[in-house]
Scaffold this motif. Structure first.
Motif, PDB file in Angstrom:
ATOM      1  N   ASN A   1       0.817  -1.206   0.000  1.00  0.00           N
ATOM      2  CA  ASN A   1       0.000   0.000   0.000  1.00  0.00           C
ATOM      3  C   ASN A   1       0.856   1.263   0.000  1.00  0.00           C
ATOM      4  O   ASN A   1       0.369   2.337  -0.363  1.00  0.00           O
ATOM      5  CB  ASN A   1      -0.947   0.011   1.197  1.00  0.00           C
ATOM      6  CG  ASN A   1      -2.347   0.439   0.818  1.00  0.00           C
ATOM      7  OD1 ASN A   1      -2.795   0.203  -0.293  1.00  0.00           O
ATOM      8  ND2 ASN A   1      -3.036   1.096   1.728  1.00  0.00           N
TER       9      ASN A   1
ATOM     10  N   TRP B   1      -5.167   3.771   2.577  1.00  0.00           N
ATOM     11  CA  TRP B   1      -5.833   2.756   3.390  1.00  0.00           C
ATOM     12  C   TRP B   1      -7.335   2.998   3.468  1.00  0.00           C
ATOM     13  O   TRP B   1      -8.119   2.050   3.546  1.00  0.00           O
ATOM     14  CB  TRP B   1      -5.217   2.678   4.782  1.00  0.00           C
ATOM     15  CG  TRP B   1      -3.990   1.834   4.807  1.00  0.00           C
ATOM     16  CD1 TRP B   1      -2.709   2.222   5.051  1.00  0.00           C
ATOM     17  CD2 TRP B   1      -3.928   0.420   4.562  1.00  0.00           C
ATOM     18  NE1 TRP B   1      -1.847   1.162   4.961  1.00  0.00           N
ATOM     19  CE2 TRP B   1      -2.566   0.036   4.668  1.00  0.00           C
ATOM     20  CE3 TRP B   1      -4.873  -0.550   4.255  1.00  0.00           C
ATOM     21  CZ2 TRP B   1      -2.149  -1.280   4.481  1.00  0.00           C
ATOM     22  CZ3 TRP B   1      -4.454  -1.863   4.062  1.00  0.00           C
ATOM     23  CH2 TRP B   1      -3.112  -2.207   4.180  1.00  0.00           C
TER      24      TRP B   1
ATOM     25  N   THR C   1     -12.487  -5.784   9.013  1.00  0.00           N
ATOM     26  CA  THR C   1     -11.706  -5.176   7.926  1.00  0.00           C
ATOM     27  C   THR C   1     -11.127  -3.838   8.349  1.00  0.00           C
ATOM     28  O   THR C   1      -9.953  -3.540   8.086  1.00  0.00           O
ATOM     29  CB  THR C   1     -12.584  -4.996   6.680  1.00  0.00           C
ATOM     30  OG1 THR C   1     -13.170  -6.248   6.325  1.00  0.00           O
ATOM     31  CG2 THR C   1     -11.773  -4.463   5.517  1.00  0.00           C
TER      32      THR C   1
ATOM     33  N   VAL D   1      -8.666   1.626   0.192  1.00  0.00           N
ATOM     34  CA  VAL D   1      -8.652   0.161   0.213  1.00  0.00           C
ATOM     35  C   VAL D   1      -9.747  -0.372   1.128  1.00  0.00           C
ATOM     36  O   VAL D   1     -10.452  -1.337   0.789  1.00  0.00           O
ATOM     37  CB  VAL D   1      -7.269  -0.349   0.656  1.00  0.00           C
ATOM     38  CG1 VAL D   1      -7.320  -1.847   0.933  1.00  0.00           C
ATOM     39  CG2 VAL D   1      -6.222  -0.045  -0.409  1.00  0.00           C
ATOM     40  N   PHE D   2      -9.932   0.264   2.292  1.00  0.00           N
ATOM     41  CA  PHE D   2     -10.982  -0.179   3.216  1.00  0.00           C
ATOM     42  C   PHE D   2     -12.357  -0.073   2.571  1.00  0.00           C
ATOM     43  O   PHE D   2     -13.182  -0.996   2.680  1.00  0.00           O
ATOM     44  CB  PHE D   2     -10.943   0.656   4.493  1.00  0.00           C
ATOM     45  CG  PHE D   2     -12.167   0.486   5.364  1.00  0.00           C
ATOM     46  CD1 PHE D   2     -12.373  -0.688   6.071  1.00  0.00           C
ATOM     47  CD2 PHE D   2     -13.119   1.490   5.444  1.00  0.00           C
ATOM     48  CE1 PHE D   2     -13.512  -0.858   6.853  1.00  0.00           C
ATOM     49  CE2 PHE D   2     -14.260   1.338   6.216  1.00  0.00           C
ATOM     50  CZ  PHE D   2     -14.453   0.161   6.925  1.00  0.00           C
TER      51      PHE D   2
ATOM     52  N   CYS E   1      -7.113  -2.801   8.583  1.00  0.00           N
ATOM     53  CA  CYS E   1      -6.575  -1.643   7.857  1.00  0.00           C
ATOM     54  C   CYS E   1      -5.951  -0.636   8.813  1.00  0.00           C
ATOM     55  O   CYS E   1      -4.910  -0.031   8.495  1.00  0.00           O
ATOM     56  CB  CYS E   1      -7.679  -0.982   7.030  1.00  0.00           C
ATOM     57  SG  CYS E   1      -8.256  -1.959   5.623  1.00  0.00           S
TER      58      CYS E   1
ATOM     59  N   CYS F   1      -2.572  -1.971   9.944  1.00  0.00           N
ATOM     60  CA  CYS F   1      -1.610  -1.837   8.845  1.00  0.00           C
ATOM     61  C   CYS F   1      -1.150  -0.388   8.680  1.00  0.00           C
ATOM     62  O   CYS F   1       0.029  -0.119   8.430  1.00  0.00           O
ATOM     63  CB  CYS F   1      -2.226  -2.334   7.537  1.00  0.00           C
ATOM     64  SG  CYS F   1      -2.484  -4.119   7.460  1.00  0.00           S
ATOM     65  N   PHE F   2      -2.074   0.548   8.828  1.00  0.00           N
ATOM     66  CA  PHE F   2      -1.715   1.964   8.714  1.00  0.00           C
ATOM     67  C   PHE F   2      -0.754   2.373   9.828  1.00  0.00           C
ATOM     68  O   PHE F   2       0.237   3.083   9.580  1.00  0.00           O
ATOM     69  CB  PHE F   2      -2.972   2.825   8.751  1.00  0.00           C
ATOM     70  CG  PHE F   2      -2.697   4.293   8.906  1.00  0.00           C
ATOM     71  CD1 PHE F   2      -2.112   5.023   7.874  1.00  0.00           C
ATOM     72  CD2 PHE F   2      -3.009   4.950  10.088  1.00  0.00           C
ATOM     73  CE1 PHE F   2      -1.842   6.378   8.023  1.00  0.00           C
ATOM     74  CE2 PHE F   2      -2.747   6.299  10.244  1.00  0.00           C
ATOM     75  CZ  PHE F   2      -2.162   7.017   9.211  1.00  0.00           C
TER      76      PHE F   2
ATOM     77  N   GLN G   1      -3.692  -5.297  -4.450  1.00  0.00           N
ATOM     78  CA  GLN G   1      -3.895  -5.120  -3.010  1.00  0.00           C
ATOM     79  C   GLN G   1      -5.241  -5.672  -2.574  1.00  0.00           C
ATOM     80  O   GLN G   1      -5.366  -6.256  -1.494  1.00  0.00           O
ATOM     81  CB  GLN G   1      -3.781  -3.634  -2.647  1.00  0.00           C
ATOM     82  CG  GLN G   1      -3.954  -3.327  -1.167  1.00  0.00           C
ATOM     83  CD  GLN G   1      -2.752  -3.716  -0.328  1.00  0.00           C
ATOM     84  OE1 GLN G   1      -1.943  -4.536  -0.727  1.00  0.00           O
ATOM     85  NE2 GLN G   1      -2.629  -3.123   0.837  1.00  0.00           N
TER      86      GLN G   1
ATOM     87  N   LEU H   1      -5.443  -8.594   0.301  1.00  0.00           N
ATOM     88  CA  LEU H   1      -6.231  -8.447   1.525  1.00  0.00           C
ATOM     89  C   LEU H   1      -7.368  -9.453   1.582  1.00  0.00           C
ATOM     90  O   LEU H   1      -7.710  -9.934   2.668  1.00  0.00           O
ATOM     91  CB  LEU H   1      -6.790  -7.025   1.612  1.00  0.00           C
ATOM     92  CG  LEU H   1      -5.824  -5.955   2.114  1.00  0.00           C
ATOM     93  CD1 LEU H   1      -6.494  -4.595   2.115  1.00  0.00           C
ATOM     94  CD2 LEU H   1      -5.324  -6.275   3.510  1.00  0.00           C
TER      95      LEU H   1
END
Length: 704
Positions: A162, A239, A485, A242-243, A489, A492-493, A459, A463
Motif C-alpha cells: 500500500n 488505506w 476489515t 482500500v478499506f 486496515c 496496517c496503517f 492489493q 487483503l
C-alpha cells in the motif's frame, strides 16, 4: 434426532450455520433436520440441510458469499494476478537475461510451474468452499499452521504494497501541474546556497524529484529523518480507499474490479499506439527482444524465470483459494486457470513492448541532447563545426584530443543498457521519458492512473486472502465484516508509519526482500505436498473431474507430484544460499554524489528481517506439534468432528486415527442423543453407526 440452534444475525462471512431451517421454519415447527457436509472432503464448514419432510438439500439457501457473475470473478483474479510486476519487473528481466531468449525459460516455467500450482489453489478452494485456514485444517488438522503462516506473510506484504500505492497517489496529484515538477532542476534557493541545484545536476531531474522531493531520503536507515507528513497523509488516504473497497468482501470489491482490471489495458493500448510511432521506438524494441541465446546456459536465467512466474501469479497468499471458494461447485476452474495464465503472460509481454518503445525514444532523445551540448561546447572553444559535420568530426578525434576537450561521449547503446526495475523504472526512468513527450502532464496522469489501478487490483486480492483466513477463526465469526476489515486496515496503517520516514524506501526494500520470499515459497511447497500426498492426488484429480468434467492427465500428474515441488525446492534453496553468500545491502541516497550507494544493513535491522522470516514460518511447526500431541484440539465440538471424519481419505485416515483414536473410544457408542453443551463434566456423544450411515446416504443423494 433434534438439534436446536439459536438464530443469529448473518454478518456475511459465516461459513455455515450448524442448524438452518429451510423455508424460514421456526424452532418449534416440528421439522427434524440432519446437518451434513456439502461435499466429500468439505467437512462441517459448508453445511446443507436435509429435511425429514423431504425438503431439498439446499433448501436453506447459500451459506457462503458468491460472485455476482462469471465476469466479476475473472476480472478479480486477473486484477490480482496482473500487477505491478508485469510492468516494472518483467521488462527488466528480459533486458538482463537474454532479451527475446528469456521468453523461452519463461514459457517453460509457466507451463511446468505456474499453471499447475495455480490450479491446485483455485481448485481446492472451489472444492471445499473455504478460506486458506479452513482448507488446510480440513485436509488435516496438523496442517493448520500453513494457513496461519500464509496469513502472516500476506500481512507483511500488504503493509508495504500500500506504500507503493501511496507513492502513485503522490505522483498522480503532481501530474496535473504544467510543467511537470520533475521536468527541471530547482533554482537557487533564498538563502543563497546551491545545495539542491548541485544535487539535481549530479543526478537528474527525475532522480532528484524522487529522492529529495518525494521521499526526502535519509542518508541511511539509522538516521530516519523523521516522519514525512505528505507521505503519511497519502498513506492514510490509500488505506481509506482500500478499506472502502474491501469492507464488505467481494460484495464491494467485486464492483471495483471492472475499473482496476480493465483500465490498465486501455492505458497500455494508448501508450502502445503513441510509443510505436515515436522516434527511437524501434531501437528500444530491438535492444530488448534481440535474442542472446548464450544466456540460456546461465542457471540464473532459469531461476529468474521460475521466480517471476511464481510471484506474478500470487501463489501462496491464500487469495486464489479465497477467490475459488466463492465459485459455484461446478465452475470450470481448469478453463479459468488457462485463460488467466495466458492473459498474465500476454500482459507482461505487451507491457514490455510499451515500456521499451518509450524507453527507446528516451534514449534517442538523450543522445540528441548530448550531441547538441557537445556541439555548443565546440563552438564556444573556437572550433566551428556544423550539425552535419559533427558526427564525422567526433569519429576523427584521437583519445588524446578527447581528453583535452570538455565533451560528453554520447552512445545510444549505453543509454539503452541503463536498466532499471521497480520504483527506479516507474518513478525515475519512465518519468524522464514522459517529460520528453508532447503534452507530458496528460501522459503522466494516464501512466500513474494505470499504476494506481494495477496496485489496487493486487492489493484487493492480497487483503481478500488474508481477511478470508481471519474470518475463518471461530471467535471472530460473529463480528461484522466491516469491523474486522477496518481493524486490519487500521493496524496496517499504524505499522506503516515506518515507511513514512526518510528511510521509508529502505524499509520497503527490506520487507520486499525478506518478508515475502522464503515464506511464500515454503508455504506453496507445503501446500502442494499437502494436496498431493495428504489429501491425495487421486482424490484431487477426481474432484477436478467432478467439478469440471475434465480429468487431469499425465501433464498435471507429473507437474503436481514431481516437477512443481522440485522447482519450488530449487527456488527456495537458491534464495537461502543467495542470502547467505551475498551480504544483504540496500541503496542509500548520497546527496553529495547525487546517486545511491550500496550500504550494508545494520545488524539490528537484520534481526528484524530474521524475525519476519521466522514469524512467517513458525506457525507451521507450532500447530503441527500442538495438534500432534493433543495440546490443541481442532474440532469445536464432537458433532462437527464426527461428521468431518466420515470423509477422510486413505491418505489421511491413518493420521487422523493417531489423533482421535483414544478420544473416539472414550465416548459412548450407544446411539444416544448428543448435544453441544459446554459442560465439561459430561463428555458429548457422537453419532451411532446407524446415524453415520444415514449421513453417508444424505451425502450420496446430494452428490448425485
Amino acid at each position: 434426532m433434534t438439534m436446536v440452534a439459536k438464530a443469529e444475525p448473518r454478518n456475511g462471512h459465516e461459513l455455515a450455520p450448524l442448524n438452518a431451517r429451510p423455508n424460514g421454519a421456526g424452532a418449534g415447527a416440528g421439522v427434524v433436520t440432519l446437518v451434513v457436509p456439502g461435499a466429500p472432503g468439505v467437512g462441517g464448514a459448508r453445511a446443507s440441510v436435509v429435511s425429514a419432510a423431504g425438503g431439498p438439500p439446499d433448501a436453506a439457501g447459500p451459506v457462503r458469499a458468491a460472485w455476482s457473475n462469471k465476469m466479476q470473478f475473472m476480472l478479480s483474479i486477473i486484477g490480482y494476478s496482473v500487477g505491478l510486476g508485469n510492468i516494472w519487473r518483467f521488462p527488466y528481466l528480459c533486458q538482463q537475461n537474454g532479451g527475446g531468449a528469456f521468453l523461452i525459460p519463461f514459457a517453460i516455467m509457466l507451463i511446468l510451474e505456474g499453471i499447475p500450482l495455480f490450479l491446485i489453489e483455485l481448485g481446492i478452494g472451489q472444492k471445499m468452499r473455504l478460506g486458506s485456514l479452513g482448507v488446510w485444517n480440513t485436509i488435516h488438522p496438523w496442517l493448520g499452521g500453513i494457513g496461519i503462516a500464509s496469513c502472516i506473510v500476506t500481512f507483511f506484504v500488504a503493509l508495504y504494497y500500500n506504500v507503493i500505492i501511496t507513492w502513485c497517489f503522490y505522483y498522480l496529484f503532481n501530474s496535473f501541474k504544467n510543467p511537470l515538477p520533475w521536468a527541471e532542476c530547482p533554482q537557487e534557493i533564498s538563502n543563497g546556497t546551491l545545495g539542491p541545484v548541485r544535487e539535481c545536476e549530479l543526478s537528474s531531474e527525475t532522480a532528484y524529484f524522487w529522492y529529495r522531493v518525494t521521499l526526502d531520503a535519509a542518508p541511511n536507515m539509522e538516521d530516519s529523518g523523521g516522519i514525512k507528513w505528505w507521505i503519511l497523509s497519502l498513506l492514510l488516504l490509500a488505506w481509506i480507499v482500500v478499506f472502502c473497497i474491501v469492507m464488505k468482501g467481494i460484495q464491494s470489491s467485486g464492483k471495483v474490479v471492472y475499473f482496476t482490471s480493465l483500465f490498465p489495458y486501455l492505458v497500455l493500448t494508448i501508450f502502445f499506439v503513441k510509443g510505436v510511432t515515436l522516434k527511437g521506438a524501434g531501437a528500444g524494441l530491438q535492444h530488448m527482444y534481440t535474442p542472446k541465446v548464450e544466456k540460456l546456459l546461465d542457471p540464473k536465467v532459469w531461476l529468474d524465470a521460475a521466480t517471476q512466474v511464481f510471484y506474478s501469479f500470487g501463489i501462496a497468499f491464500g487469495s486464489l483459494i479465497a477467490f475459488g471458494s466463492y465459485n459455484p461447485p461446478k465452475n470450470n476452474c481448469v478453463r479459468d486457470v488457462i485463460l488467466v495464465s495466458i492473459t498474465n503472460a500476454f500482459t507482461a509481454i505487451y507491457a514490455s513492448v510499451v515500456i521499451f518503445a518509450i524507453l527507446g525514444f528516451k534514449a534517442v532523445a538523450n543522445v540528441e541532447k548530448c550531441n547538441l551540448k557537445n556541439l555548443r561546447l565546440l563552438n564556444v572553444t573556437g572550433i566551428n563545426v556544423t550539425g552535419t559535420e559533427y558526427e564525422d568530426y567526433m569519429k576523427e578525434l584521437t583519445d588524446e584530443e578527447k581528453s583535452h576537450l570538455p565533451l560528453e561521449f554520447c552512445n545510444l547503446q549505453e543509454q539503452l543498457d541503463q536498466a532499471a526495475e521497480g520504483t527506479g523504472l516507474a518513478f525515475i526512468v519512465f518519468t524522464q521519458a514522459i517529460v520528453e513527450l508532447p503534452f507530458s502532464p496528460f501522459w503522466a496522469v494516464l501512466f500513474f492512473s494505470m499504476l494506481l489501478a494495477l496496485g489496487l487490483g493486487s492489493q484487493i486480492g492480497i487483503l481478500e486472502g488474508m481477511l478470508c483466513t481471519i474470518f475463518d477463526i471461530e471467535i471472530l465469526k460473529r463480528i461484522r465484516k466491516p469491523y474486522i476489515t477496518g481493524s486490519v486496515c487500521l493496524i496496517c496503517f499504524l505499522v506503516g508509519f515506518i515507511f513514512c520516514t526518510g528511510a521509508g524506501e529502505y524499509w520497503l526494500k527490506l520487507f520486499d526482500s525478506f518478508s515475502g520470499t522464503i515464506g511464500l515459497v515454503l508455504v506453496a511447497f507445503l501446500e502442494t505436498i499437502a494436496v498431493m500426498y495428504v489429501y491425495g492426488h487421486k482424490k484431487f484429480t477426481q474432484d477436478i473431474e467432478d467439478m469440471t468434467g475434465y480429468r487431469p492427465g499425465w501433464y498435471f500428474q507429473i507437474t503436481w507430484r514431481l516437477l512443481g515441488p522440485l522447482l519450488m525446492a530449487i527456488v527456495l534453496v537458491s534464495s537461502i544460499v543467495d542470502m547467505i553468500i551475498k551480504k544483504p545491502q540496500y541503496g542509500a541516497w548520497d546527496a553529495s554524489e547525487g546517486k545511491t550507494v550500496n550500504t550494508d544493513y545494520p545488524d539490528w535491522v537484520m534481526v528484524i528481517a530474521g524475525f519476519m522470516i521466522t514469524a512467517g514460518l513458525l506457525p507451521i511447526p507450532i500447530v503441527f506439534c500442538l495438534r500432534r500431541f493433543q495440546c490443541l484440539k481442532f474440532d469445536v465440538n464432537i458433532h462437527q468432528g464426527s461428521i468431518r471424519r466420515i470423509d477422510t481419505t486413505v491418505s489421511t485416515k491413518e493420521m487422523m486415527g493417531d489423533v482421535d483414536f483414544d478420544e473416539y473410544h472414550d465416548l459412548p457408542q450407544d446411539g444416544s442423543d448428543y448435544n453441544d453443551d459446554d459442560d465439561d463434566d459430561e463428555p458429548p456423544n457422537i453419532p451411532s453407526a446407524n446415524q453415520r450411515r444415514k449421513q453417508r446416504f444424505a451425502m450420496e443423494v446430494m452428490d448425485s
